[in-house]
Write a protein that holds these residues in place. Structure first.
Motif, PDB file in Angstrom:
ATOM      1  N   ALA A   1       0.811  -1.217   0.000  1.00 52.39           N
ATOM      2  CA  ALA A   1       0.000   0.000   0.000  1.00 52.39           C
ATOM      3  C   ALA A   1       0.848   1.272   0.000  1.00 52.39           C
ATOM      4  CB  ALA A   1      -0.939   0.003   1.206  1.00 52.39           C
ATOM      5  N   ALA A   2       2.115   1.169  -0.336  1.00 54.13           N
ATOM      6  CA  ALA A   2       3.004   2.338  -0.376  1.00 54.13           C
ATOM      7  C   ALA A   2       2.811   3.061  -1.706  1.00 54.13           C
ATOM      8  CB  ALA A   2       4.455   1.910  -0.169  1.00 54.13           C
ATOM      9  N   HIS A   3       1.660   3.677  -1.886  1.00 54.81           N
ATOM     10  CA  HIS A   3       1.262   4.273  -3.163  1.00 54.81           C
ATOM     11  C   HIS A   3       2.121   5.458  -3.592  1.00 54.81           C
ATOM     12  CE1 HIS A   3      -2.133   1.625  -3.146  1.00 54.81           C
ATOM     13  NE2 HIS A   3      -2.521   2.089  -1.970  1.00 54.81           N
ATOM     14  N   ALA A   4       2.746   6.148  -2.652  1.00 59.30           N
ATOM     15  CA  ALA A   4       3.530   7.338  -2.996  1.00 59.30           C
ATOM     16  C   ALA A   4       4.889   6.988  -3.605  1.00 59.30           C
ATOM     17  CB  ALA A   4       3.729   8.214  -1.768  1.00 59.30           C
ATOM     18  N   LEU A   5       5.295   5.737  -3.513  1.00 53.84           N
ATOM     19  CA  LEU A   5       6.574   5.311  -4.084  1.00 53.84           C
ATOM     20  C   LEU A   5       6.358   4.706  -5.462  1.00 53.84           C
ATOM     21  CD1 LEU A   5       8.207   3.501  -1.026  1.00 53.84           C
ATOM     22  CD2 LEU A   5       8.696   5.809  -1.851  1.00 53.84           C
ATOM     23  N   THR A   6       7.305   4.950  -6.359  1.00 51.20           N
ATOM     24  CA  THR A   6       7.271   4.277  -7.654  1.00 51.20           C
ATOM     25  C   THR A   6       7.664   2.816  -7.441  1.00 51.20           C
ATOM     26  OG1 THR A   6       9.591   4.702  -8.181  1.00 51.20           O
ATOM     27  CG2 THR A   6       7.988   6.420  -8.810  1.00 51.20           C
ATOM     28  N   ALA A   7       7.399   1.971  -8.417  1.00 55.29           N
ATOM     29  CA  ALA A   7       7.771   0.562  -8.313  1.00 55.29           C
ATOM     30  C   ALA A   7       9.270   0.415  -8.078  1.00 55.29           C
ATOM     31  CB  ALA A   7       7.348  -0.188  -9.573  1.00 55.29           C
ATOM     32  N   GLU A   8      10.062   1.242  -8.745  1.00 49.99           N
ATOM     33  CA  GLU A   8      11.519   1.196  -8.566  1.00 49.99           C
ATOM     34  C   GLU A   8      11.921   1.632  -7.156  1.00 49.99           C
ATOM     35  OE1 GLU A   8      15.173   3.685 -10.343  1.00 49.99           O
ATOM     36  OE2 GLU A   8      13.951   2.646 -11.849  1.00 49.99           O
ATOM     37  N   GLU A   9      11.291   2.684  -6.659  1.00 48.75           N
ATOM     38  CA  GLU A   9      11.620   3.190  -5.320  1.00 48.75           C
ATOM     39  C   GLU A   9      11.258   2.192  -4.223  1.00 48.75           C
ATOM     40  OE1 GLU A   9      11.240   7.993  -6.112  1.00 48.75           O
ATOM     41  OE2 GLU A   9       9.477   6.894  -5.407  1.00 48.75           O
ATOM     42  N   ARG A  10      10.250   1.382  -4.439  1.00 47.36           N
ATOM     43  CA  ARG A  10       9.858   0.379  -3.431  1.00 47.36           C
ATOM     44  C   ARG A  10      10.966  -0.634  -3.164  1.00 47.36           C
ATOM     45  NH1 ARG A  10       3.968  -0.459  -5.822  1.00 47.36           N
ATOM     46  NH2 ARG A  10       3.103   1.484  -5.053  1.00 47.36           N
ATOM     47  N   GLN A  11      11.906  -0.763  -4.093  1.00 42.48           N
ATOM     48  CA  GLN A  11      13.027  -1.679  -3.893  1.00 42.48           C
ATOM     49  C   GLN A  11      14.077  -1.092  -2.951  1.00 42.48           C
ATOM     50  OE1 GLN A  11      12.728  -4.772  -5.253  1.00 42.48           O
ATOM     51  NE2 GLN A  11      10.762  -3.924  -5.878  1.00 42.48           N
ATOM     52  N   SER A  12      14.164   0.234  -2.884  1.00 43.62           N
ATOM     53  CA  SER A  12      15.228   0.894  -2.132  1.00 43.62           C
ATOM     54  C   SER A  12      14.751   1.739  -0.958  1.00 43.62           C
ATOM     55  CB  SER A  12      16.038   1.801  -3.064  1.00 43.62           C
ATOM     56  OG  SER A  12      16.592   1.058  -4.122  1.00 43.62           O
ATOM     57  N   TYR A  13      13.445   1.996  -0.875  1.00 37.82           N
ATOM     58  CA  TYR A  13      12.901   2.851   0.181  1.00 37.82           C
ATOM     59  C   TYR A  13      11.705   2.182   0.836  1.00 37.82           C
ATOM     60  CZ  TYR A  13      15.833   6.468  -1.748  1.00 37.82           C
ATOM     61  OH  TYR A  13      16.920   7.174  -2.177  1.00 37.82           O
ATOM     62  N   ALA A  14      11.547   2.450   2.127  1.00 36.40           N
ATOM     63  CA  ALA A  14      10.393   1.949   2.864  1.00 36.40           C
ATOM     64  C   ALA A  14       9.593   3.124   3.388  1.00 36.40           C
ATOM     65  CB  ALA A  14      10.857   1.089   4.042  1.00 36.40           C
ATOM     66  N   LEU A  15       8.283   3.029   3.276  1.00 33.83           N
ATOM     67  CA  LEU A  15       7.407   3.938   3.997  1.00 33.83           C
ATOM     68  C   LEU A  15       7.084   3.210   5.297  1.00 33.83           C
ATOM     69  CD1 LEU A  15       5.023   5.269   1.215  1.00 33.83           C
ATOM     70  CD2 LEU A  15       7.139   6.258   2.097  1.00 33.83           C
ATOM     71  N   THR A  16       7.669   3.670   6.377  1.00 34.11           N
ATOM     72  CA  THR A  16       7.592   2.919   7.631  1.00 34.11           C
ATOM     73  C   THR A  16       6.163   2.759   8.129  1.00 34.11           C
ATOM     74  OG1 THR A  16       8.037   4.862   9.020  1.00 34.11           O
ATOM     75  CG2 THR A  16       9.942   3.546   8.289  1.00 34.11           C
ATOM     76  N   CYS A  17       5.237   3.617   7.690  1.00 29.28           N
ATOM     77  CA  CYS A  17       3.837   3.473   8.097  1.00 29.28           C
ATOM     78  C   CYS A  17       3.166   2.283   7.420  1.00 29.28           C
ATOM     79  CB  CYS A  17       3.054   4.751   7.823  1.00 29.28           C
ATOM     80  SG  CYS A  17       2.732   5.097   6.080  1.00 29.28           S
ATOM     81  N   MET A  18       3.726   1.817   6.315  1.00 28.74           N
ATOM     82  CA  MET A  18       3.157   0.708   5.559  1.00 28.74           C
ATOM     83  C   MET A  18       4.042  -0.540   5.578  1.00 28.74           C
ATOM     84  SD  MET A  18       0.288   1.536   3.976  1.00 28.74           S
ATOM     85  CE  MET A  18      -0.268   2.357   5.457  1.00 28.74           C
TER      86      MET A  18
ATOM     87  N   PRO B   1      13.078   9.368  -1.093  1.00 32.48           N
ATOM     88  CA  PRO B   1      13.131   8.906  -2.485  1.00 32.48           C
ATOM     89  C   PRO B   1      13.230  10.060  -3.470  1.00 32.48           C
ATOM     90  CG  PRO B   1      10.926   8.653  -1.583  1.00 32.48           C
ATOM     91  CD  PRO B   1      11.801   9.080  -0.454  1.00 32.48           C
ATOM     92  N   PRO B   2      13.791   9.790  -4.650  1.00 32.23           N
ATOM     93  CA  PRO B   2      13.942  10.819  -5.685  1.00 32.23           C
ATOM     94  C   PRO B   2      12.621  11.471  -6.089  1.00 32.23           C
ATOM     95  CG  PRO B   2      15.204   8.881  -6.264  1.00 32.23           C
ATOM     96  CD  PRO B   2      14.390   8.528  -5.049  1.00 32.23           C
ATOM     97  N   SER B   3      11.517  10.747  -6.043  1.00 27.51           N
ATOM     98  CA  SER B   3      10.234  11.325  -6.458  1.00 27.51           C
ATOM     99  C   SER B   3       9.826  12.487  -5.549  1.00 27.51           C
ATOM    100  CB  SER B   3       9.129  10.271  -6.476  1.00 27.51           C
ATOM    101  OG  SER B   3       8.936   9.730  -5.185  1.00 27.51           O
ATOM    102  N   LEU B   4      10.235  12.471  -4.300  1.00 26.59           N
ATOM    103  CA  LEU B   4       9.928  13.580  -3.395  1.00 26.59           C
ATOM    104  C   LEU B   4      10.713  14.820  -3.790  1.00 26.59           C
ATOM    105  CD1 LEU B   4       8.408  14.543  -0.886  1.00 26.59           C
ATOM    106  CD2 LEU B   4      10.358  13.805   0.475  1.00 26.59           C
TER     107      LEU B   4
END
Length: 109
Positions: free
Chosen positions: A59-76, A91-94
């Protein structure tokens, strides 16, 4: 239920987090100052770079698929292995979403 060790670099903090709970929920229970806001995977305030290990965070919708490999949204994010996280990294998208010039209140006149 399996518990994993989550270490935060640069802070000396280490916690045990089960695969049934989020990293943020355990941080709050343990009194660890973890930044957060929305708690629904959209604001990126709780971002952490994954230096070692893996998480599940469908449910980490704010991350791109690529970012999900390197970043965690600790709430999810729920650990699937022992982890080493850097809570000071976003993440770079921010960064790409930030306004040019850094002054969102600038006028157009």
């Amino acid at each position: 239920m399996t518990e994993y060790t989550v270490e935060f670099v640069g802070t000396g903090e280490t916690i045990a987090v089960s695969d049934k709970e989020t990293i943020l929920s355990r941080c709050l229970e343990e009194g660890i100052a973890q930044e957060y806001s929305c708690r629904v995977g959209m604001c990126l305030a709780c971002s952490a770079e994954i230096l070692e290990g893996e998480v599940t965070q469908p449910a980490a919708h704010a991350l791109t698929a690529e970012e999900r490999q390197s970043y965690a949204l600790t709430c999810m994010a729920r650990p699937t292995s022992d982890l080493v996280l850097d809570r000071g990294a976003y993440p770079p998208s921010l960064e790409a979403a930030a306004p040019a010039g850094g002054d969102a209140a600038a006028s157009d006149d």
